[in-house]
Scaffold this active site. Structure first.
Site, PDB file in Angstrom:
ATOM      1  CE  LYS A   8     -20.750  -7.784  -1.121  1.00 11.45           C
ATOM      2  NZ  LYS A   8     -20.845  -8.714  -1.926  1.00 11.45           N
ATOM      3  NE  ARG A  61     -27.990  -3.883  -6.570  1.00 14.85           N
ATOM      4  CZ  ARG A  61     -26.859  -3.852  -6.031  1.00 14.85           C
ATOM      5  NH1 ARG A  61     -27.310  -4.129  -4.775  1.00 14.85           N
ATOM      6  NH2 ARG A  61     -26.255  -4.329  -6.065  1.00 14.85           N
ATOM      7  NE  ARG A 105     -29.882  -7.925  -4.875  1.00 19.55           N
ATOM      8  CZ  ARG A 105     -28.140  -7.527  -4.867  1.00 19.55           C
ATOM      9  NH1 ARG A 105     -27.902  -7.417  -3.755  1.00 19.55           N
ATOM     10  NH2 ARG A 105     -27.508  -6.995  -5.736  1.00 19.55           N
TER      11      ARG A 105
HETATM   12  P1  AP5 Z   1     -27.522  -9.406  -0.815  1.00 22.72           P
HETATM   13  O1  AP5 Z   1     -27.718  -9.615   0.873  1.00 22.72           O
HETATM   14  O2  AP5 Z   1     -28.316  -8.154  -1.341  1.00 22.72           O
HETATM   15  O3  AP5 Z   1     -26.334  -9.802  -1.400  1.00 22.72           O
HETATM   16  P2  AP5 Z   1     -25.025  -8.975  -1.331  1.00 22.72           P
HETATM   17  O4  AP5 Z   1     -23.727  -9.408  -0.935  1.00 22.72           O
HETATM   18  O5  AP5 Z   1     -25.101  -7.536  -0.436  1.00 22.72           O
HETATM   19  O6  AP5 Z   1     -25.325  -8.793  -2.997  1.00 22.72           O
HETATM   20  P3  AP5 Z   1     -24.585  -7.587  -3.939  1.00 22.72           P
HETATM   21  O7  AP5 Z   1     -24.721  -7.385  -5.120  1.00 22.72           O
HETATM   22  O8  AP5 Z   1     -25.515  -6.050  -3.056  1.00 22.72           O
HETATM   23  O9  AP5 Z   1     -23.390  -6.688  -4.041  1.00 22.72           O
HETATM   24  P4  AP5 Z   1     -22.809  -6.378  -4.569  1.00 22.72           P
HETATM   25  O10 AP5 Z   1     -21.333  -6.246  -3.831  1.00 22.72           O
HETATM   26  O11 AP5 Z   1     -22.465  -7.004  -6.253  1.00 22.72           O
HETATM   27  O12 AP5 Z   1     -22.929  -4.971  -5.163  1.00 22.72           O
HETATM   28  P5  AP5 Z   1     -22.522  -3.768  -4.321  1.00 22.72           P
HETATM   29  O13 AP5 Z   1     -24.108  -2.940  -3.848  1.00 22.72           O
HETATM   30  O14 AP5 Z   1     -21.995  -3.796  -3.398  1.00 22.72           O
HETATM   31  O15 AP5 Z   1     -28.115 -10.736  -1.043  1.00 22.72           O
HETATM   32  C1  AP5 Z   1     -28.618 -10.536  -2.183  1.00 22.72           C
HETATM   33  C2  AP5 Z   1     -29.782 -11.444  -2.385  1.00 22.72           C
HETATM   34  O16 AP5 Z   1     -30.218 -13.204  -1.709  1.00 22.72           O
HETATM   35  C3  AP5 Z   1     -31.043 -11.369  -1.874  1.00 22.72           C
HETATM   36  O17 AP5 Z   1     -32.477 -10.804  -2.509  1.00 22.72           O
HETATM   37  C4  AP5 Z   1     -31.115 -12.140  -0.338  1.00 22.72           C
HETATM   38  O18 AP5 Z   1     -32.816 -11.369   0.037  1.00 22.72           O
HETATM   39  C5  AP5 Z   1     -30.535 -13.076  -0.812  1.00 22.72           C
HETATM   40  N1  AP5 Z   1     -29.979 -14.008   0.500  1.00 22.72           N
HETATM   41  C6  AP5 Z   1     -29.685 -13.551   1.206  1.00 22.72           C
HETATM   42  N2  AP5 Z   1     -28.660 -14.378   1.936  1.00 22.72           N
HETATM   43  C7  AP5 Z   1     -29.320 -15.680   1.301  1.00 22.72           C
HETATM   44  C8  AP5 Z   1     -29.263 -16.643   2.083  1.00 22.72           C
HETATM   45  N3  AP5 Z   1     -28.706 -17.169   2.956  1.00 22.72           N
HETATM   46  N4  AP5 Z   1     -30.438 -17.293   1.638  1.00 22.72           N
HETATM   47  C9  AP5 Z   1     -31.000 -17.825   0.584  1.00 22.72           C
HETATM   48  N5  AP5 Z   1     -31.181 -16.213   0.196  1.00 22.72           N
HETATM   49  C10 AP5 Z   1     -30.411 -14.980   0.779  1.00 22.72           C
HETATM   50  O19 AP5 Z   1     -22.304  -2.493  -5.228  1.00 22.72           O
HETATM   51  C11 AP5 Z   1     -22.602  -2.289  -6.858  1.00 22.72           C
HETATM   52  C12 AP5 Z   1     -22.269  -2.226  -7.581  1.00 22.72           C
HETATM   53  O20 AP5 Z   1     -21.569  -0.271  -6.950  1.00 22.72           O
HETATM   54  C13 AP5 Z   1     -20.481  -2.907  -7.766  1.00 22.72           C
HETATM   55  O21 AP5 Z   1     -21.019  -3.447  -9.155  1.00 22.72           O
HETATM   56  C14 AP5 Z   1     -19.763  -1.149  -8.773  1.00 22.72           C
HETATM   57  O22 AP5 Z   1     -19.904  -0.769  -9.728  1.00 22.72           O
HETATM   58  C15 AP5 Z   1     -19.764  -0.450  -7.108  1.00 22.72           C
HETATM   59  N6  AP5 Z   1     -19.173  -0.112  -6.617  1.00 22.72           N
HETATM   60  C16 AP5 Z   1     -19.736  -0.634  -5.187  1.00 22.72           C
HETATM   61  N7  AP5 Z   1     -18.651  -0.192  -4.142  1.00 22.72           N
HETATM   62  C17 AP5 Z   1     -17.627  -0.064  -4.685  1.00 22.72           C
HETATM   63  C18 AP5 Z   1     -15.945  -0.498  -4.669  1.00 22.72           C
HETATM   64  N8  AP5 Z   1     -15.777  -0.110  -3.476  1.00 22.72           N
HETATM   65  N9  AP5 Z   1     -15.465   0.613  -5.513  1.00 22.72           N
HETATM   66  C19 AP5 Z   1     -15.853  -0.021  -6.790  1.00 22.72           C
HETATM   67  N10 AP5 Z   1     -17.136   0.300  -7.014  1.00 22.72           N
HETATM   68  C20 AP5 Z   1     -17.883   0.017  -5.874  1.00 22.72           C
END
Ligand code: AP5
Length: 214
Positions: free
Chosen positions: A13, A160, A127
């Protein structure tokens, strides 16, 4: 254009959001990034969120709803936005519908990135992210040009805390039990675009552009 990225942790994402906002010229609103910045700055929001995030659990709905309601009031969002990591529960999706309705807006596309669990675990374990500008890398599929340093701003990249294997497991549990229900929620609104998230960054990016008619 108003977009939502939906998908499990590691689906890509954040990575695809960075590419898409550059192409479309709209801002990205990532609740994860906003919360991590608050944790790093030690604000009241950050103190509330730190332990919850590190455990891989979701921050309470009212906290993140408030963040998005404030952000949507800013003039930068007037020409469209890309929500990354919000909504994550049906209650958040309902709150978002109300926030948009009061502003006379609607969601055009929900981009549901689909990636299997084994691939997700591999992506998260390799990552690296930049704590300063938020850029995301992967030790094998998308390495930094200079080992350990962000290509964009030169800061030291880090792993992270919530990418440790046991926390990833908990994040996947939260995703399956709460966030995955949102596909059905938005299917009823006819705005879900299913995207195969496995492939090169360009291949996935092209699928996204086709899905939004660009
Ligand atoms: P990346 O693009 O970083 O993946 P992502 O989908 O953004 O993953 P996140 O771990 O950031 O999502 P998340 O939803 O768990 O975390 P968030 O920050 O929102 O890609 C991942 C890796 O893969 C990278 O190394 C990249 O280079 C690689 N990659 C990407 N595409 C690729 C491809 N096609 N091929 C190969 N490699 C690839 O949330 C974190 C925390 O915040 C949550 O757990 C929660 O505690 C809190 N939080 C955030 N939002 C909320 C909410 N709305 N409600 C409640 N709590 C929340």
């Amino acid at each position: 254009m108003n977009l939502i990225f939906l998908g499990p942790p590691g689906a890509g994402k954040g990575t695809q959001a960075q590419r898409l906002i550059a192409l479309l010229g709209i801002p990205q609103l990532s609740t994860g990034d906003i919360l991590r910045k608050a944790v790093a700055a030690g604000t009241e929001l950050g103190r509330k969120a730190k332990a919850i995030m590190e455990a891989g659990n979701l921050v309470p709905d009212e906290v993140v709803n408030g963040i998005i309601d404030d952000a949507l009031s800013k003039p930068e969002q007037a020409g469209g936005f890309l929500l990354d990591g919000f909504p994550r529960t049906v209650a958040q999706a309902e709150a978002l519908d109300a926030m948009l309705a009061k502003r006379g807006k609607k969601i055009d596309h929900v981009l549901a990135l689909e990636v299997g669990k084994d691939v997700l675990v591999g992506r998260l374990s390799g990552r690296e992210t930049c704590p300063k500008c938020g850029a995301s890398y992967h030790t094998t599929s998308q390495p930094t040009k200079v080992k350990g340093l962000c290509d964009k701003c030169g800061s030291h990249v880090v792993s992270r805390a919530d990418d440790a294997p046991e926390r990833v497991r908990q994040r996947l549990v939260e995703y399956e039990s709460k966030t995955s229900l949102l596909t059905g929620y938005y299917e009823k609104q006819g705005v879900v675009r299913h995207i195969d998230g496995v492939g090169t960054l360009d291949e996935v990016g092209q699928r996204i552009l086709r899905a939004i008619g660009k």
